[in-house]
Motif scaffolding. Structure first.
Motif, PDB file in Angstrom:
ATOM      1  N   ALA A 182       0.813  -1.216   0.000  1.00 16.52           N
ATOM      2  CA  ALA A 182       0.000   0.000   0.000  1.00 16.52           C
ATOM      3  C   ALA A 182       0.846   1.265   0.000  1.00 16.52           C
ATOM      4  CB  ALA A 182      -0.947  -0.009   1.212  1.00 16.52           C
ATOM      5  N   PHE A 183       1.905   1.291   0.823  1.00 16.38           N
ATOM      6  CA  PHE A 183       2.754   2.481   0.919  1.00 16.38           C
ATOM      7  C   PHE A 183       4.239   2.165   0.744  1.00 16.38           C
ATOM      8  CE2 PHE A 183      -0.939   3.398   3.772  1.00 16.38           C
ATOM      9  CZ  PHE A 183      -1.535   4.353   2.965  1.00 16.38           C
ATOM     10  N   THR A 184       4.563   0.939   0.367  1.00 17.06           N
ATOM     11  CA  THR A 184       5.962   0.531   0.275  1.00 17.06           C
ATOM     12  C   THR A 184       6.736   1.342  -0.755  1.00 17.06           C
ATOM     13  OG1 THR A 184       5.476  -1.729   0.995  1.00 17.06           O
ATOM     14  CG2 THR A 184       7.516  -1.386  -0.248  1.00 17.06           C
ATOM     15  N   GLN A 185       6.199   1.447  -1.964  1.00 19.88           N
ATOM     16  CA  GLN A 185       6.918   2.153  -3.018  1.00 19.88           C
ATOM     17  C   GLN A 185       7.095   3.642  -2.714  1.00 19.88           C
ATOM     18  OE1 GLN A 185       8.454   0.616  -5.223  1.00 19.88           O
ATOM     19  NE2 GLN A 185       8.843   1.875  -7.008  1.00 19.88           N
ATOM     20  N   PRO A 186       6.075   4.352  -2.222  1.00 15.23           N
ATOM     21  CA  PRO A 186       6.291   5.757  -1.848  1.00 15.23           C
ATOM     22  C   PRO A 186       7.351   5.919  -0.760  1.00 15.23           C
ATOM     23  CG  PRO A 186       3.952   5.320  -2.063  1.00 15.23           C
ATOM     24  CD  PRO A 186       4.638   3.994  -2.149  1.00 15.23           C
ATOM     25  N   ILE A 187       7.374   4.995   0.210  1.00 14.54           N
ATOM     26  CA  ILE A 187       8.391   5.065   1.262  1.00 14.54           C
ATOM     27  C   ILE A 187       9.783   4.936   0.661  1.00 14.54           C
ATOM     28  CG2 ILE A 187       9.349   3.853   3.266  1.00 14.54           C
ATOM     29  CD1 ILE A 187       6.491   3.100   4.052  1.00 14.54           C
ATOM     30  N   LEU A 188       9.945   3.983  -0.255  1.00 22.76           N
ATOM     31  CA  LEU A 188      11.259   3.756  -0.864  1.00 22.76           C
ATOM     32  C   LEU A 188      11.693   4.936  -1.721  1.00 22.76           C
ATOM     33  CD1 LEU A 188      10.944  -0.001  -1.924  1.00 22.76           C
ATOM     34  CD2 LEU A 188      12.289   0.941  -0.039  1.00 22.76           C
ATOM     35  N   ILE A 189      10.734   5.620  -2.322  1.00 21.24           N
ATOM     36  CA  ILE A 189      11.070   6.763  -3.170  1.00 21.24           C
ATOM     37  C   ILE A 189      11.511   7.964  -2.339  1.00 21.24           C
ATOM     38  CG2 ILE A 189      10.047   8.533  -4.675  1.00 21.24           C
ATOM     39  CD1 ILE A 189       8.534   6.364  -6.092  1.00 21.24           C
ATOM     40  N   GLU A 190      10.799   8.231  -1.251  1.00 21.52           N
ATOM     41  CA  GLU A 190      11.107   9.433  -0.472  1.00 21.52           C
ATOM     42  C   GLU A 190      12.222   9.231   0.540  1.00 21.52           C
ATOM     43  OE1 GLU A 190       8.796  12.862   2.122  1.00 21.52           O
ATOM     44  OE2 GLU A 190       8.353  10.759   2.482  1.00 21.52           O
ATOM     45  N   ARG A 191      12.380   8.012   1.040  1.00 21.17           N
ATOM     46  CA  ARG A 191      13.306   7.798   2.152  1.00 21.17           C
ATOM     47  C   ARG A 191      14.375   6.762   1.784  1.00 21.17           C
ATOM     48  NH1 ARG A 191       9.350   8.366   7.308  1.00 21.17           N
ATOM     49  NH2 ARG A 191       7.553   9.206   6.216  1.00 21.17           N
TER      50      ARG A 191
ATOM     51  N   ASP B 161      15.584   0.506   3.907  1.00 24.56           N
ATOM     52  CA  ASP B 161      15.651  -0.800   3.267  1.00 24.56           C
ATOM     53  C   ASP B 161      14.249  -1.310   2.962  1.00 24.56           C
ATOM     54  OD1 ASP B 161      14.848  -2.840   5.647  1.00 24.56           O
ATOM     55  OD2 ASP B 161      16.024  -1.168   6.440  1.00 24.56           O
ATOM     56  N   LEU B 162      14.186  -2.351   2.157  1.00 23.61           N
ATOM     57  CA  LEU B 162      12.901  -2.885   1.708  1.00 23.61           C
ATOM     58  C   LEU B 162      12.053  -3.386   2.864  1.00 23.61           C
ATOM     59  CD1 LEU B 162      10.915  -3.789  -0.479  1.00 23.61           C
ATOM     60  CD2 LEU B 162      12.229  -5.907  -0.702  1.00 23.61           C
ATOM     61  N   MET B 163      12.646  -4.113   3.806  1.00 24.62           N
ATOM     62  CA  MET B 163      11.853  -4.677   4.899  1.00 24.62           C
ATOM     63  C   MET B 163      11.268  -3.577   5.776  1.00 24.62           C
ATOM     64  SD  MET B 163      11.494  -7.750   4.417  1.00 24.62           S
ATOM     65  CE  MET B 163      10.509  -7.920   5.915  1.00 24.62           C
ATOM     66  N   THR B 164      12.009  -2.480   5.984  1.00 24.99           N
ATOM     67  CA  THR B 164      11.456  -1.363   6.752  1.00 24.99           C
ATOM     68  C   THR B 164      10.238  -0.786   6.040  1.00 24.99           C
ATOM     69  OG1 THR B 164      13.542  -0.754   7.814  1.00 24.99           O
ATOM     70  CG2 THR B 164      11.914   0.994   7.545  1.00 24.99           C
ATOM     71  N   ALA B 165      10.326  -0.641   4.725  1.00 24.57           N
ATOM     72  CA  ALA B 165       9.198  -0.104   3.958  1.00 24.57           C
ATOM     73  C   ALA B 165       8.003  -1.048   3.997  1.00 24.57           C
ATOM     74  CB  ALA B 165       9.629   0.142   2.511  1.00 24.57           C
ATOM     75  N   VAL B 166       8.253  -2.348   3.823  1.00 23.71           N
ATOM     76  CA  VAL B 166       7.158  -3.327   3.837  1.00 23.71           C
ATOM     77  C   VAL B 166       6.507  -3.397   5.207  1.00 23.71           C
ATOM     78  CG1 VAL B 166       6.608  -5.786   3.656  1.00 23.71           C
ATOM     79  CG2 VAL B 166       8.070  -4.713   1.934  1.00 23.71           C
ATOM     80  N   LEU B 167       7.311  -3.483   6.257  1.00 21.46           N
ATOM     81  CA  LEU B 167       6.763  -3.553   7.609  1.00 21.46           C
ATOM     82  C   LEU B 167       5.983  -2.291   7.959  1.00 21.46           C
ATOM     83  CD1 LEU B 167       9.760  -5.168   9.555  1.00 21.46           C
ATOM     84  CD2 LEU B 167       7.581  -6.255   8.954  1.00 21.46           C
ATOM     85  N   SER B 168       6.461  -1.143   7.502  1.00 18.51           N
ATOM     86  CA  SER B 168       5.755   0.122   7.769  1.00 18.51           C
ATOM     87  C   SER B 168       4.421   0.155   7.039  1.00 18.51           C
ATOM     88  CB  SER B 168       6.628   1.304   7.347  1.00 18.51           C
ATOM     89  OG  SER B 168       7.839   1.329   8.072  1.00 18.51           O
ATOM     90  N   SER B 169       4.377  -0.396   5.822  1.00 18.09           N
ATOM     91  CA  SER B 169       3.126  -0.476   5.072  1.00 18.09           C
ATOM     92  C   SER B 169       2.139  -1.402   5.773  1.00 18.09           C
ATOM     93  CB  SER B 169       3.398  -0.973   3.649  1.00 18.09           C
ATOM     94  OG  SER B 169       2.186  -1.109   2.918  1.00 18.09           O
ATOM     95  N   ILE B 170       2.630  -2.567   6.200  1.00 17.54           N
ATOM     96  CA  ILE B 170       1.765  -3.511   6.920  1.00 17.54           C
ATOM     97  C   ILE B 170       1.209  -2.869   8.181  1.00 17.54           C
ATOM     98  CG2 ILE B 170       1.726  -5.696   8.192  1.00 17.54           C
ATOM     99  CD1 ILE B 170       3.871  -6.727   6.274  1.00 17.54           C
ATOM    100  N   ASN B 171       2.079  -2.178   8.915  1.00 15.34           N
ATOM    101  CA  ASN B 171       1.652  -1.527  10.155  1.00 15.34           C
ATOM    102  C   ASN B 171       0.585  -0.470   9.888  1.00 15.34           C
ATOM    103  OD1 ASN B 171       2.011  -0.562  13.044  1.00 15.34           O
ATOM    104  ND2 ASN B 171       2.659   1.259  11.929  1.00 15.34           N
ATOM    105  N   ALA B 172       0.784   0.335   8.830  1.00 11.60           N
ATOM    106  CA  ALA B 172      -0.172   1.407   8.518  1.00 11.60           C
ATOM    107  C   ALA B 172      -1.523   0.842   8.127  1.00 11.60           C
ATOM    108  CB  ALA B 172       0.382   2.279   7.395  1.00 11.60           C
ATOM    109  N   VAL B 173      -1.515  -0.217   7.323  1.00  9.57           N
ATOM    110  CA  VAL B 173      -2.782  -0.833   6.888  1.00  9.57           C
ATOM    111  C   VAL B 173      -3.493  -1.466   8.074  1.00  9.57           C
ATOM    112  CG1 VAL B 173      -3.814  -2.639   5.469  1.00  9.57           C
ATOM    113  CG2 VAL B 173      -2.000  -1.207   4.523  1.00  9.57           C
TER     114      VAL B 173
END
Length: 263
Positions: free
Chosen positions: A182-191, A194-206
């Motif tokens: 849901a938000f993994t790709q935007p996180i990777l673009i702006e910040r 690493d990939l797992m931080t972006a994926v875990l942050s997306s899971i947490n937000a959803v």
């Protein structure tokens, strides 16, 4: 738009896989606000919109055409689902355009194309992750195909197991992909994370905003459905609109330690 920080309510916590970026608590009206902001971006960036809209339209058209040459129309739906799995990755250029507007700049097509290189290692790793899920889905779809009856009676009763199992597995896979992307790709673009931080942050937000994110997923589903019903022509507008809206959803949902100076 103001939201209350709720770090203490995060569904996930930092672990050995990666850290979790906290999220805000969303309101029911937020997804519609994202769409309104996306409409503004869409009208202000016609070239970027048209470029990515055409890509999102031609790819599923090409998939249907190539599959039709095999005379096995049952694999059209799984193939199209594969395309939708890769959608978050393909939308990177749209996120970049909205980001440029947020910083007070005029986005360019070439700048949006180069967005994939901003955090290239982890963005390509994300693409590989989606590709693995796509391959997994194709394998599952081939197994489900075994439930398709050799012939169909007038009441279509033999189709029920095929439709139930196929729809159920497809829905579960779609929910899983939506949660991790849901938000993994935007996180990777702006910040630079690493990939797992972006994926875990997306899971947490959803997970922390389950009901609102279900509404957002339903909006996306309706948009995709309209695209299918129009033989993908509507994707020229719908996919860029959803891409721009996703970026605004990301800004609204994932927190920062310091206030963004471009918002």
């Amino acid at each position: 738009m103001s939201h209350t920080m709720r770090k203490e309510e995060n569904a996930l916590h930092d672990n050995e896989l990666g850290r979790v970026i906290p999220c805000n608590e969303l309101d029911w009206s937020d997804p519609f606000t994202w769409l309104k902001l996306a409409m503004v971006d869409l009208t202000r960036a016609p070239l970027v919109t048209l470029f990515y809209g055409i890509i999102f339209t031609l790819i599923p058209m090409g998939i249907v055409y190539l599959v039709s040459l095999t005379e096995n129309h049952l694999v059209i739906a799984p193939a199209l689902v594969c395309f939708m799995l890769l959608g978050p990755f393909l939308a990177a250029g749209l996120y970049d355009a909205s980001w440029e507007f947020g910083k007070g700049r005029k986005p360019s097509l070439w700048h949006s194309i180069k967005a994939i290189h901003r955090n290239s290692v982890h963005e390509w790793a994300f693409a590989v992750l989606l590709l693995v899920i796509m391959i997994f889905w194709l394998r599952i779809a081939s197994l489900i195909h075994a439930f398709y009856p050799p012939f169909i009676s007038n009441d279509f009763s033999e189709l029920i197991p095929f439709l139930v199992i196929g729809s159920g597995v497809g829905a579960l896979l779609a929910m899983f992909v939506f949660t991790i992307s849901a938000f993994t790709q935007p996180i990777l673009i702006e910040r630079k994370v690493d990939l797992m931080t972006a994926v875990l942050s997306s899971i947490n937000a959803v997970w922390s905003n389950k009901l609102v994110m279900i509404l957002w997923a339903a909006i996306i589903f309706v948009g995709v459905l309209i695209g299918f019903l129009t033989n993908f022509i509507a994707f020229i507008v719908i996919m860029p609109l959803l891409g721009f809206a996703t970026w605004h959803g990301y800004l609204d949902t994932i927190t920062t330690k310091r206030k963004r100076n471009f918002m």
